[in-house]
Design a protein around this motif. Structure first.
Motif, short mmCIF file in Angstrom:
data_model
loop_
_atom_site.label_atom_id
_atom_site.label_comp_id
_atom_site.label_asym_id
_atom_site.label_seq_id
_atom_site.Cartn_x
_atom_site.Cartn_y
_atom_site.Cartn_z
N LYS A 373 -5.60 -3.51 -10.92
CA LYS A 373 -4.23 -3.55 -10.42
C LYS A 373 -4.07 -4.77 -9.52
N ALA A 374 -3.01 -5.50 -9.71
CA ALA A 374 -2.74 -6.66 -8.86
C ALA A 374 -1.26 -6.69 -8.54
N LEU A 408 -5.07 -6.23 -4.50
CA LEU A 408 -5.88 -6.14 -5.70
C LEU A 408 -6.64 -4.82 -5.64
N ALA A 409 -6.73 -4.13 -6.74
CA ALA A 409 -7.47 -2.86 -6.74
C ALA A 409 -8.19 -2.69 -8.07
N PHE A 410 -9.34 -2.10 -7.98
CA PHE A 410 -10.13 -1.78 -9.17
C PHE A 410 -10.49 -0.31 -9.08
N GLY A 411 -10.13 0.45 -10.10
CA GLY A 411 -10.34 1.89 -9.98
C GLY A 411 -10.64 2.57 -11.29
N ARG A 418 -0.95 16.73 -17.73
CA ARG A 418 0.10 15.88 -17.16
C ARG A 418 -0.25 15.38 -15.75
N ILE A 419 -1.46 15.59 -15.35
CA ILE A 419 -1.87 15.14 -14.01
C ILE A 419 -2.83 13.96 -14.15
N LYS A 420 -2.60 12.96 -13.35
CA LYS A 420 -3.50 11.81 -13.34
C LYS A 420 -4.12 11.67 -11.95
N LEU A 421 -5.42 11.53 -11.93
CA LEU A 421 -6.13 11.31 -10.67
C LEU A 421 -6.79 9.93 -10.76
N SER A 422 -6.57 9.13 -9.76
CA SER A 422 -7.21 7.82 -9.77
C SER A 422 -7.82 7.52 -8.41
N TYR A 423 -8.88 6.75 -8.43
CA TYR A 423 -9.55 6.37 -7.20
C TYR A 423 -10.29 5.05 -7.43
N GLY A 424 -10.59 4.37 -6.33
CA GLY A 424 -11.28 3.09 -6.48
C GLY A 424 -11.23 2.25 -5.22
N PHE A 425 -11.47 0.98 -5.40
CA PHE A 425 -11.47 0.04 -4.26
C PHE A 425 -10.14 -0.69 -4.20
N GLN A 426 -9.70 -0.95 -2.99
CA GLN A 426 -8.47 -1.72 -2.83
C GLN A 426 -8.67 -2.77 -1.74
N SER A 427 -7.96 -3.84 -1.88
CA SER A 427 -8.05 -4.91 -0.91
C SER A 427 -6.68 -5.56 -0.76
N GLU A 428 -6.30 -5.82 0.49
CA GLU A 428 -5.01 -6.45 0.73
C GLU A 428 -5.17 -7.58 1.74
N THR A 429 -4.44 -8.63 1.54
CA THR A 429 -4.49 -9.77 2.44
C THR A 429 -3.08 -10.23 2.78
N GLY A 430 -2.79 -10.24 4.07
CA GLY A 430 -1.47 -10.67 4.52
C GLY A 430 -1.37 -12.19 4.48
N GLY A 431 -0.20 -12.67 4.15
CA GLY A 431 -0.04 -14.11 4.02
C GLY A 431 0.72 -14.75 5.16
N LEU A 432 1.28 -13.93 6.05
CA LEU A 432 2.10 -14.50 7.12
C LEU A 432 1.41 -14.41 8.47
N GLY A 454 -10.84 -1.29 1.34
CA GLY A 454 -11.30 0.10 1.45
C GLY A 454 -11.24 0.85 0.14
N VAL A 455 -11.11 2.14 0.25
CA VAL A 455 -11.07 2.99 -0.93
C VAL A 455 -9.73 3.73 -0.97
N TYR A 456 -9.27 4.05 -2.17
CA TYR A 456 -8.00 4.77 -2.29
C TYR A 456 -8.16 5.93 -3.25
#
Lengths: 463, 182
Positions: A373-374, A408-411, A418-432, A454-456
């Motif tokens: 995910k991006a 960016l996230a990889f999970g 009808r239920i979806k469960l997702s988990y993985g790593f996430q990373s965010e970087t502020g630009g301002l 971190g993880v989500y």
């Protein structure tokens, strides 16, 4: 009180003292023995010095305390430096996982078709449903034709004598993988199947033609000069096709067509995460230097929100999330004015983000798959808190928390009905630059940005 | 809850608290032994400022090395040892280029206490008036109870020199007393 009673009490007291024996401190005898060895005048000197007492200066403790704090700071910095190396490993490892995810995605995308060569060996992807096969025009052609001939359409060829099914991608693949060996192999095959040189050349030409165009027509085989050298002897499938891919007795995989084969377009649910957070202000950046007097502490934050997805197809979707509670923290300590000061910065904000999500597996039937995910986000600050020992230079650090950044996230995702469960790593970087513009120092001189990794986990309902 | 008064804390509690980097316990430990150690530092230095430096340096070493302290042994004795060694280091730095003395004094034991009718203050004054090396050896031997081997190691001299310096110190003291009585 009787004399017996008195004696009893005395004995009890005596016994209690007798039982209360304590061990003499070590070193006493050593001291006594040294004193015994002293001459009278030496002993007088010892006693004279023991008699005097001078109070220690009041300033001494302050100086000692300062030095002890400096010791602690240096020890902390040494400890931090070791820990910083650990951080480098953690970041590297996380980066590696993300790169691996991208690599896996690329591999899967590039190897499209290789995994669904034939339905026999695949649990997930049928090439054809049996009923489609039976009712198809293709089958009719096949059944009406000479059993010794090869029947083809644009997509696939069936070799009647073996009952194989394969599509054009197989041939393309074999052509690529065999490369220049194709001609040699066919020569060998033809020889072993009793063809004369003319027919061998014709056959070679024909099959090269088949390989290059992925289409074989019946006419091609009819051009062969003699019925005796029919193609039946060539055992084409074993030449053309890797035996690992095809087996003699192919059975059609029958998969029930369920009502849920239609894609669910919308998903709605919750998302939350725990993150290692950073607010890179001038102090924290200085803390990354080896000999800095700033010691950055490991800080954690969290995010909780709702998420809505729209699936374009089984592979790709767009995601919109609103995190109503996000916290980013940064704790650090620094040495200043002869003391160790502790500081804690916390920014609480709301976040709106959107992202594109790619399912890294190609199958529509799989219920478990990796995702990448991006996207981008925008934050609006609710509260900025600065705690700790405030010193004279604290005007340097004021934050507004309004930011725009990328994520960016990889999970991994599981789907249960009808239920979806997702988990993985996430990373965010502020630009301002999230510093506030102050009269004393304009914000361009005190750049600060937020980052977290971190993880989500997310749970969503499909409809 | 009633808080303990400083003197009610045992050495063990003070050590444990100080090892936990608790400034309160560290200060209590310092307060408990500071005066005694300052007195010792004074006896090995020429003035109070120098003694204060020795005290500070000594206690910093105490807190840095506190983990090494054997709790079965006296804390006071251990601290004293550190302070004395600190004073000796200071002395060595100071007298690196001083005093080349003869090593051939004989121990002339007079068989009686030369300080029999002298009060403590005067004894200390006479001892402090001795030449530095003789004074140091005498104090280490008589006051701190060091053996000659230990003195030799501490002052970086030979055992023979330590013995001769002790004899020299006593001889000088007798001369001083004799002249003061006359």
């Amino acid at each position: 009180m009787s004399s017996n009673g008195k004696e009893h009490i005395e004995n009890s007291i005596k016994n209690s003292f007798d039982n209360n024996q304590r061990k003499a401190p070590e070193g006493i005898w050593s001291s006594i023995s040294k004193s015994i060895n002293l001459t009278d005048d030496e002993f007088s000197i010892k006693e004279s010095f023991n008699d005097i007492s001078k109070p220690a200066p009041t300033e001494s403790w302050k100086n000692i305390k300062k030095q002890l704090i400096i010791d602690e700071v240096w020890e902390g910095i040494q400890h931090y430096n070791k820990r910083k190396r650990k951080f480098v490993w953690i970041w590297s490892f996380t980066g590696l996982i993300l790169l691996l995810g991208i690599g896996v995605a690329t591999y899967i995308i590039n190897s499209e078709g290789s995994g669904n060569v034939i339905s026999h060996n695949q649990n997930s992807i049928p090439l054809h449903f049996e009923d489609e096969y039976v009712n198809s025009e293709f089958t009719e052609n096949y059944s009406n034709s000479n059993q010794q001939n090869i029947i083809t359409n644009n997509e696939e060829e069936i070799f009647n004598n073996k009952g194989f099914i394969f599509d054009s991608s197989i041939i393309n693949k074999i052509t690529k993988s065999n490369g220049g060996l194709a001609d040699e192999n066919i020569n060998d095959r033809i020889e072993t199947n009793y063809l004369d040189s003319y027919s061998k050349n014709q056959a070679t030409s024909s099959f090269n033609n088949l390989i290059s165009k992925s289409v074989v027509s019946i006419d091609t085989f009819n051009q062969l000069p003699s019925e005796d050298y029919k193609i039946q002897k060539l055992n084409i499938p074993t030449y053309l096709l890797n035996e690992q891919l095809l087996e003699p007795s192919v059975s059609f995989l029958t998969i029930e067509k369920t009502k849920d084969t239609k894609i669910k377009r919308f998903e709605f649910g919750f998302i939350g995460g725990v993150n290692s957070t950073w607010i890179f202000n001038s102090d924290v950046r200085e803390g990354l230097n080896k000999h800095s007097l700033v010691r950055n502490e490991l800080s954690f934050g969290s995010n909780i929100g709702v998420v809505a997805n729209y699936n374009f197809n089984y592979r790709s979707s767009i995601s919109l999330n609103y995190d109503f509670s996000v916290s980013v923290n940064q704790n650090y300590s620094y040495f200043n004015h002869g003391g160790l000061h502790y500081r804690e910065i916390q920014i609480k904000y709301q976040k709106m983000g959107f992202s594109y999500k790619l399912n890294l597996t190609k199958s529509a039937c799989q219920s478990r798959y990796f995702t990448l995910k991006a996207g981008a986000y925008f934050t609006s600050a609710q509260q900025t808190i600065t705690n700790g020992d405030l010193s004279t230079n604290d005007f340097k650090h004021k934050y507004n928390g309004n930011d725009v950044g990328v994520k960016l996230a990889f999970g991994y995702e599981h789907q249960f009905n009808r239920i979806k469960l997702s988990y993985g790593f996430q990373s965010e970087t502020g630009g301002l630059n999230i510093s506030e513009d102050l009269i004393v120092i304009p914000k361009k001189f005190k750049y600060a940005s937020t980052h977290y990794m971190g993880v989500y986990v997310s749970i969503r309902y499909l409809f | 809850m009633n808080q303990k008064k400083p003197y009610q804390y045992s050495d063990e509690e003070l050590v444990k608290g100080s090892l936990g980097r608790d400034k309160y316990y560290q200060e209590l430990l310092y307060r408990k032994y500071a005066d005694g150690m300052f007195t010792i530092a004074c006896s090995y230095s020429d003035n109070d400022d120098e003694a204060a430096d020795i005290l500070q340096e000594g206690f910093i070493k105490v807190f840095r090395k506190l983990k090494q302290h054997d709790t079965t042994k006296s804390l006071g004795g251990w601290i004293k040892r550190i302070v004395v060694n600190t004073a000796l280091e200071s002395y060595r730095k100071k007298t690196r280029h001083l005093e080349v003395v003869e090593d051939y004094y004989n121990d002339e034991s007079v068989g009686y206490n030369i300080f029999e009718n002298t009060n403590s203050i005067n004894i200390i004054k006479y001892v402090n008036d001795l030449p530095p090396k003789a004074k140091m050896v005498l104090k280490l031997y008589a006051v701190e109870g060091y053996a000659h081997q230990e003195i030799a190691t501490a002052l970086n001299i030979s055992v023979g020199t330590s013995k001769s310096q002790l004899s020299r110190a006593k001889s000088l003291l007798r001369t001083m007393l004799k002249s003061s009585n006359e």
